[in-house]
Design a protein around this motif. Structure first.
Motif, short mmCIF file in Angstrom:
data_model
loop_
_atom_site.label_atom_id
_atom_site.label_comp_id
_atom_site.label_asym_id
_atom_site.label_seq_id
_atom_site.Cartn_x
_atom_site.Cartn_y
_atom_site.Cartn_z
N ASP A 20 5.30 0.88 8.56
CA ASP A 20 5.24 1.89 7.51
C ASP A 20 3.96 2.70 7.70
OD1 ASP A 20 5.59 3.41 5.27
OD2 ASP A 20 5.35 1.77 3.83
N ALA A 21 4.09 4.00 7.90
CA ALA A 21 2.95 4.86 8.22
C ALA A 21 2.26 5.43 6.99
CB ALA A 21 3.40 6.00 9.12
N THR A 22 2.64 4.99 5.80
CA THR A 22 2.06 5.54 4.59
C THR A 22 0.58 5.22 4.51
OG1 THR A 22 4.18 5.20 3.48
CG2 THR A 22 2.27 5.61 2.08
N ASP A 23 -0.25 6.26 4.41
CA ASP A 23 -1.71 6.17 4.27
C ASP A 23 -2.39 5.40 5.40
OD1 ASP A 23 -1.60 7.65 1.94
OD2 ASP A 23 -1.40 5.88 0.67
N LYS A 24 -1.81 5.41 6.59
CA LYS A 24 -2.46 4.83 7.75
C LYS A 24 -2.91 5.97 8.67
CE LYS A 24 -0.04 0.43 7.94
NZ LYS A 24 0.84 -0.42 8.76
N VAL A 25 -3.92 5.72 9.46
CA VAL A 25 -4.46 6.73 10.37
C VAL A 25 -3.50 6.88 11.55
CG1 VAL A 25 -6.41 7.39 11.81
CG2 VAL A 25 -6.80 6.20 9.66
N VAL A 56 10.37 0.75 14.80
CA VAL A 56 10.89 1.73 13.86
C VAL A 56 9.72 2.15 12.97
CG1 VAL A 56 12.51 2.17 12.00
CG2 VAL A 56 13.17 0.66 13.87
N ILE A 57 9.39 3.43 12.99
CA ILE A 57 8.31 3.95 12.14
C ILE A 57 8.97 4.70 10.98
CG2 ILE A 57 6.32 5.48 11.99
CD1 ILE A 57 5.88 5.07 14.95
N ASN A 59 8.36 6.60 7.01
CA ASN A 59 7.39 7.42 6.28
C ASN A 59 6.40 8.08 7.24
OD1 ASN A 59 8.47 6.78 3.73
ND2 ASN A 59 7.36 4.84 3.73
N ALA A 60 6.91 8.63 8.32
CA ALA A 60 6.06 9.23 9.35
C ALA A 60 5.31 10.45 8.83
CB ALA A 60 6.90 9.62 10.55
N SER A 61 5.85 11.11 7.84
CA SER A 61 5.21 12.32 7.33
C SER A 61 4.09 12.02 6.34
CB SER A 61 6.26 13.22 6.67
OG SER A 61 6.87 12.54 5.61
N LYS A 62 3.81 10.76 6.07
CA LYS A 62 2.77 10.39 5.09
C LYS A 62 1.53 9.80 5.76
CE LYS A 62 6.17 9.55 1.48
NZ LYS A 62 6.76 8.56 0.59
N ALA A 63 1.40 9.96 7.06
CA ALA A 63 0.23 9.43 7.77
C ALA A 63 -0.98 10.31 7.50
CB ALA A 63 0.51 9.36 9.26
N TYR A 126 11.18 8.04 11.76
CA TYR A 126 11.86 8.68 10.64
C TYR A 126 10.82 9.17 9.65
CZ TYR A 126 15.81 6.38 12.73
OH TYR A 126 16.76 5.96 13.64
N ALA A 127 10.99 10.41 9.18
CA ALA A 127 10.03 11.02 8.25
C ALA A 127 10.07 10.37 6.89
CB ALA A 127 10.29 12.52 8.13
N GLY A 128 11.24 9.90 6.46
CA GLY A 128 11.38 9.26 5.16
C GLY A 128 11.40 7.74 5.29
N SER A 129 11.78 7.08 4.19
CA SER A 129 11.80 5.62 4.19
C SER A 129 13.15 5.04 4.58
CB SER A 129 11.39 5.10 2.81
OG SER A 129 12.31 5.57 1.84
N ASP A 130 14.18 5.88 4.72
CA ASP A 130 15.51 5.40 5.09
C ASP A 130 15.68 5.43 6.60
OD1 ASP A 130 16.09 5.20 2.40
OD2 ASP A 130 16.91 7.22 2.29
N HIS A 131 16.30 4.37 7.14
CA HIS A 131 16.61 4.34 8.57
C HIS A 131 17.90 3.55 8.78
CE1 HIS A 131 15.30 0.12 9.07
NE2 HIS A 131 14.40 0.43 8.17
N PRO A 132 18.65 3.85 9.83
CA PRO A 132 19.94 3.20 10.05
C PRO A 132 19.87 1.88 10.81
CG PRO A 132 19.66 4.95 11.62
CD PRO A 132 18.46 4.99 10.71
N HIS A 133 18.68 1.29 10.96
CA HIS A 133 18.53 0.09 11.78
C HIS A 133 18.33 -1.17 10.94
CE1 HIS A 133 18.19 2.83 15.14
NE2 HIS A 133 17.24 3.48 14.48
N THR A 134 18.83 -1.17 9.71
CA THR A 134 18.64 -2.35 8.86
C THR A 134 19.40 -3.56 9.38
OG1 THR A 134 20.41 -1.53 7.45
CG2 THR A 134 18.16 -1.04 6.77
N ALA A 135 20.50 -3.35 10.09
CA ALA A 135 21.30 -4.47 10.60
C ALA A 135 20.57 -5.23 11.73
CB ALA A 135 22.64 -3.98 11.12
#
Length: 139
Positions: A20-25, A56-57, A59-63, A126-135
């Protein structure tokens, strides 16, 4: 005598790792991803074998970015023709297509061979928190 075991391509088990890239450098994320893609975090790392995991990354847009790289850093592309150099600002790339920026930055830290190209295919951004790789992701 003990010998170092070399990993074979058909014996490698790959995991799926979510970051999760949220608030990470941004740069710290990329170095961590490049290490995982190469397989250097595993005890059986072998340089000539692709022994890394899938990454899988989300929240890429929140870095975050350290310093003023967003305003000053530029990326250049060239088609091969005379005078065809194009400049792209990092801030524009991050706003319009953060997935491309992550892949471009990670590609610079991987080997410049077909092995590195295959390693980069295991990166999903993925820019958001949803991704198709949950399985594929365990637990």
């Amino acid at each position: 005598m003990k010998f170092t075991q070399m990993a074979k391509a058909n014996e490698i088990e790959r995991d799926w790792i979510v970051i999760d890239a949220t608030d990470k450098v941004f740069g710290r994320i990329i170095t961590e991803v490049a290490t995982i893609l190469r397989g250097k975090n595993k005890p059986y790392y072998t340089p000539h074998v692709d022994c890394g995991d899938y990454v899988v990354i989300i929240n890429a847009s929140k870095a975050k970015f350290s310093g003023n790289k967003l305003e000053t850093k530029n990326y250049f592309t060239h088609s091969g023709y005379f005078g065809s150099t194009k400049t792209h600002k990092m801030s524009d790339m991050f706003e319009n297509n953060p997935e491309k920026l992550y892949k471009l930055s990670t590609r610079g830290m991987l080997p410049k061979t077909t092995l590195g190209k295959n390693m980069l295919k295991k990166l999903k951004v993925y820019a958001g928190s949803d991704h198709p790789h949950t399985a594929q992701i365990k637990g």
